[in-house]
Design an enzyme around this catalytic site. Structure first.
Site, PDB file in Angstrom:
ATOM      1  N   GLY A  12       5.396   5.771   8.556  1.00  0.00           N
ATOM      2  CA  GLY A  12       5.307   5.638   7.060  1.00  0.00           C
ATOM      3  C   GLY A  12       3.957   6.972   6.560  1.00  0.00           C
ATOM      4  O   GLY A  12       3.062   5.827   5.767  1.00  0.00           O
ATOM      5  N   TYR A 146       4.158 -11.898   3.541  1.00  0.00           N
ATOM      6  CA  TYR A 146       3.865 -10.514   4.537  1.00  0.00           C
ATOM      7  C   TYR A 146       1.887 -11.096   4.776  1.00  0.00           C
ATOM      8  O   TYR A 146       2.442 -10.724   6.422  1.00  0.00           O
ATOM      9  CB  TYR A 146       2.708 -10.081   3.039  1.00  0.00           C
ATOM     10  CG  TYR A 146       1.597  -8.754   2.956  1.00  0.00           C
ATOM     11  CD1 TYR A 146       2.431  -7.436   3.324  1.00  0.00           C
ATOM     12  CD2 TYR A 146       0.633  -8.831   3.044  1.00  0.00           C
ATOM     13  CE1 TYR A 146       1.553  -6.747   4.246  1.00  0.00           C
ATOM     14  CE2 TYR A 146      -0.132  -7.398   2.921  1.00  0.00           C
ATOM     15  CZ  TYR A 146      -0.001  -6.547   3.858  1.00  0.00           C
ATOM     16  OH  TYR A 146      -0.582  -5.274   4.110  1.00  0.00           O
TER      17      TYR A 146
HETATM   18  P1  NAD Z   1       3.286   1.628   1.270  1.00  0.00           P
HETATM   19  O1  NAD Z   1       3.865   1.105  -0.131  1.00  0.00           O
HETATM   20  O2  NAD Z   1       1.977   2.853   0.350  1.00  0.00           O
HETATM   21  O3  NAD Z   1       3.906   2.680   2.613  1.00  0.00           O
HETATM   22  C1  NAD Z   1       4.834   2.766   3.321  1.00  0.00           C
HETATM   23  C2  NAD Z   1       5.546   3.746   3.852  1.00  0.00           C
HETATM   24  O4  NAD Z   1       6.533   3.384   4.320  1.00  0.00           O
HETATM   25  C3  NAD Z   1       6.274   4.126   2.541  1.00  0.00           C
HETATM   26  O5  NAD Z   1       6.225   5.729   2.458  1.00  0.00           O
HETATM   27  C4  NAD Z   1       7.825   3.453   3.429  1.00  0.00           C
HETATM   28  O6  NAD Z   1       8.751   4.486   2.320  1.00  0.00           O
HETATM   29  C5  NAD Z   1       7.678   3.650   4.222  1.00  0.00           C
HETATM   30  N1  NAD Z   1       8.727   2.695   5.189  1.00  0.00           N
HETATM   31  C6  NAD Z   1       8.561   1.326   5.382  1.00  0.00           C
HETATM   32  N2  NAD Z   1      10.074   0.896   5.671  1.00  0.00           N
HETATM   33  C7  NAD Z   1      10.331   2.413   6.647  1.00  0.00           C
HETATM   34  C8  NAD Z   1      11.029   1.778   7.447  1.00  0.00           C
HETATM   35  N3  NAD Z   1      11.784   1.123   8.536  1.00  0.00           N
HETATM   36  N4  NAD Z   1      10.714   3.935   8.466  1.00  0.00           N
HETATM   37  C9  NAD Z   1      10.176   4.503   7.912  1.00  0.00           C
HETATM   38  N5  NAD Z   1       9.309   4.523   7.266  1.00  0.00           N
HETATM   39  C10 NAD Z   1       9.438   2.510   6.272  1.00  0.00           C
HETATM   40  O7  NAD Z   1       1.889   1.336   2.254  1.00  0.00           O
HETATM   41  P2  NAD Z   1       0.083   1.490   1.979  1.00  0.00           P
HETATM   42  O8  NAD Z   1      -0.486   0.768   0.983  1.00  0.00           O
HETATM   43  O9  NAD Z   1       0.243   2.794   2.863  1.00  0.00           O
HETATM   44  O10 NAD Z   1      -0.245   0.099   3.543  1.00  0.00           O
HETATM   45  C11 NAD Z   1      -0.051   1.025   4.809  1.00  0.00           C
HETATM   46  C12 NAD Z   1       0.048  -0.187   5.924  1.00  0.00           C
HETATM   47  O11 NAD Z   1      -1.353  -0.626   5.393  1.00  0.00           O
HETATM   48  C13 NAD Z   1       1.153  -0.749   6.018  1.00  0.00           C
HETATM   49  O12 NAD Z   1       0.799  -1.777   7.247  1.00  0.00           O
HETATM   50  C14 NAD Z   1       0.237  -1.955   5.076  1.00  0.00           C
HETATM   51  O13 NAD Z   1       0.958  -3.467   5.595  1.00  0.00           O
HETATM   52  C15 NAD Z   1      -1.532  -1.700   5.409  1.00  0.00           C
HETATM   53  N6  NAD Z   1      -2.123  -2.950   4.014  1.00  0.00           N
HETATM   54  C16 NAD Z   1      -2.116  -1.559   3.409  1.00  0.00           C
HETATM   55  C17 NAD Z   1      -3.475  -2.309   2.107  1.00  0.00           C
HETATM   56  C18 NAD Z   1      -3.318  -1.921   0.772  1.00  0.00           C
HETATM   57  O14 NAD Z   1      -3.733  -1.695  -0.146  1.00  0.00           O
HETATM   58  N7  NAD Z   1      -2.852  -0.535   0.284  1.00  0.00           N
HETATM   59  C19 NAD Z   1      -4.039  -3.605   2.699  1.00  0.00           C
HETATM   60  C20 NAD Z   1      -4.310  -4.064   3.589  1.00  0.00           C
HETATM   61  C21 NAD Z   1      -2.825  -3.657   4.368  1.00  0.00           C
END
Ligand code: NAD
Length: 316
Positions: A12, A146
């Site tokens: 990711g 989620y």
């Molecule tokens: P994001 O949506 O920006 O990035 C997720 C990435 O995962 C994307 O680049 C997407 O292409 C990739 N992805 C999706 N499905 C995939 C698959 N099957 N195989 C490989 N790659 C895949 O998310 P983020 O904001 O960077 O969040 C990262 C993590 O942190 C997640 O687990 C999210 O739940 C957690 N999180 C984020 C936040 C926030 O505010 N951004 C808050 C709490 C938790």
């Protein structure tokens, strides 16, 4: 943990957090030691900074092949479907969030990997959880797909630790605010969009009500917390479910007032949509005393410092 012996896979790495985490890990361990991967093609943020491979985290065989071929010792698993997107396609979100995590945990067990990082979220909490200073252990009844997937994921992480000794570590991230990459479809995205819109048009139409308080954190703090948790001695880690992590709590009205200190004629309007119900189900602030006690967590950015840094960096 010696930096030269580690080989890290980031899953990711094309996302909002994954990109910045990849850069931080490359700085810490060396560019060649950190293999970035994503379903999407390599993002501009990480392009040219080290090795990259495409990987669908739902494909366990492909993940295993990469782990074996590259001698991977640690995985940072960031791929997920976030809260707002998940509410539109609940079964797709459940499938991706759970299958990908179980693939990582199974491979960690089979290949005896040293350490796994997987983020949970404040979205595990629901309307019955305490609204203010929500503790790490309390009533947990999530109402979004989620949140349900993150809470189930925490239990799976703990299961793999207890049953198979997989050293998986986790943080319940609050809303993460950053300027380097676009957010991925969460409920706290407004706190990023507002800066871009303020600088571009001087106005912002907010999808949450003005008095909706949510727990938030600046990216620099989130990355540092992640590295600090992963480098903490094992005896300091008292949960392999997930740590509450706090920094700032503010409402749209408050962040707008802070932006006004820099852009005097900035105007904000409120037009709440389906994301208001998601936000209303979450706590307003987080008690992170366990992270502070166990591995000395301390945030560095408050609302004023974060606002100043966002405006300075988005401007050019
Ligand atoms: P994001 O949506 O920006 O990035 C997720 C990435 O995962 C994307 O680049 C997407 O292409 C990739 N992805 C999706 N499905 C995939 C698959 N099957 N195989 C490989 N790659 C895949 O998310 P983020 O904001 O960077 O969040 C990262 C993590 O942190 C997640 O687990 C999210 O739940 C957690 N999180 C984020 C936040 C926030 O505010 N951004 C808050 C709490 C938790």
């Amino acid at each position: 943990m010696g930096t030269d012996t580690e080989k890290i896979l980031v899953i990711g790495a094309g996302g909002q957090i994954g990109g910045e985490l990849t850069l931080a890990l490359r700085k810490r361990f060396g560019a060649e030691q950190v293999l970035a991967s994503d379903l999407r093609e390599e993002s501009p943020l990480i392009k040219g900074t080290g090795p990259f491979t495409t990987l669908d985290a739902l494909n366990k065989e492909a993940m295993l092949r990469i782990v074996q071929e590259h001698g991977i010792t640690q995985i940072y698993h960031l791929a997920a479907v976030l809260s707002a997107v998940g509410e539109k396609q609940p079964l797709m979100a459940w499938n991706i969030n759970m299958t990908a995590l179980l693939n990582v945990l199974e491979i960690a067990k089979e290949e005896k990997l040293k350490r796994i990082f997987w983020p949970s979220s404040i979205a595990i909490f629901g309307p019955s959880s305490p609204k203010n200073n929500c503790p790490q252990q309390t009533i947990v009844e999530p109402t979004t797909v989620y949140g349900i997937s993150k809470y189930a994921g925490e239990s799976w992480c703990n299961y793999y630790f207890e049953k198979y000794g997989v050293d998986v570590r986790s943080i319940r991230y609050p809303g993460i605010i950053s300027y380097k990459a676009a957010p991925g479809g969460g409920t706290t995205d407004y706190a990023i969009d507002i800066f871009h819109s303020a600088l571009k048009t001087g106005t912002y139409q907010c999808f949450l009500k003005k008095d909706t308080f949510l727990p938030m954190m600046y990216m620099e703090d989130a990355i540092r917390a992640t590295l600090e948790l992963m480098e903490a001695p094992s005896e300091n880690i008292n949960t392999h479910r997930s740590y509450n992590l706090g920094a700032i709590s503010f409402s749209p009205e408050q962040i707008a007032a802070e932006i006004k200190k820099h852009i005097a004629d900035f105007r904000i309007e409120y037009q709440p949509d389906f994301r208001q119900a998601i936000a209303d189900s979450w706590p307003a602030s987080i008690d992170d005393s366990e992270a502070r006690n166990d591995w000395n967590w301390q945030p560095a950015f408050d609302l004023a410092k974060m606002t100043e840094d966002m405006l300075k960096n988005i401007k050019p």
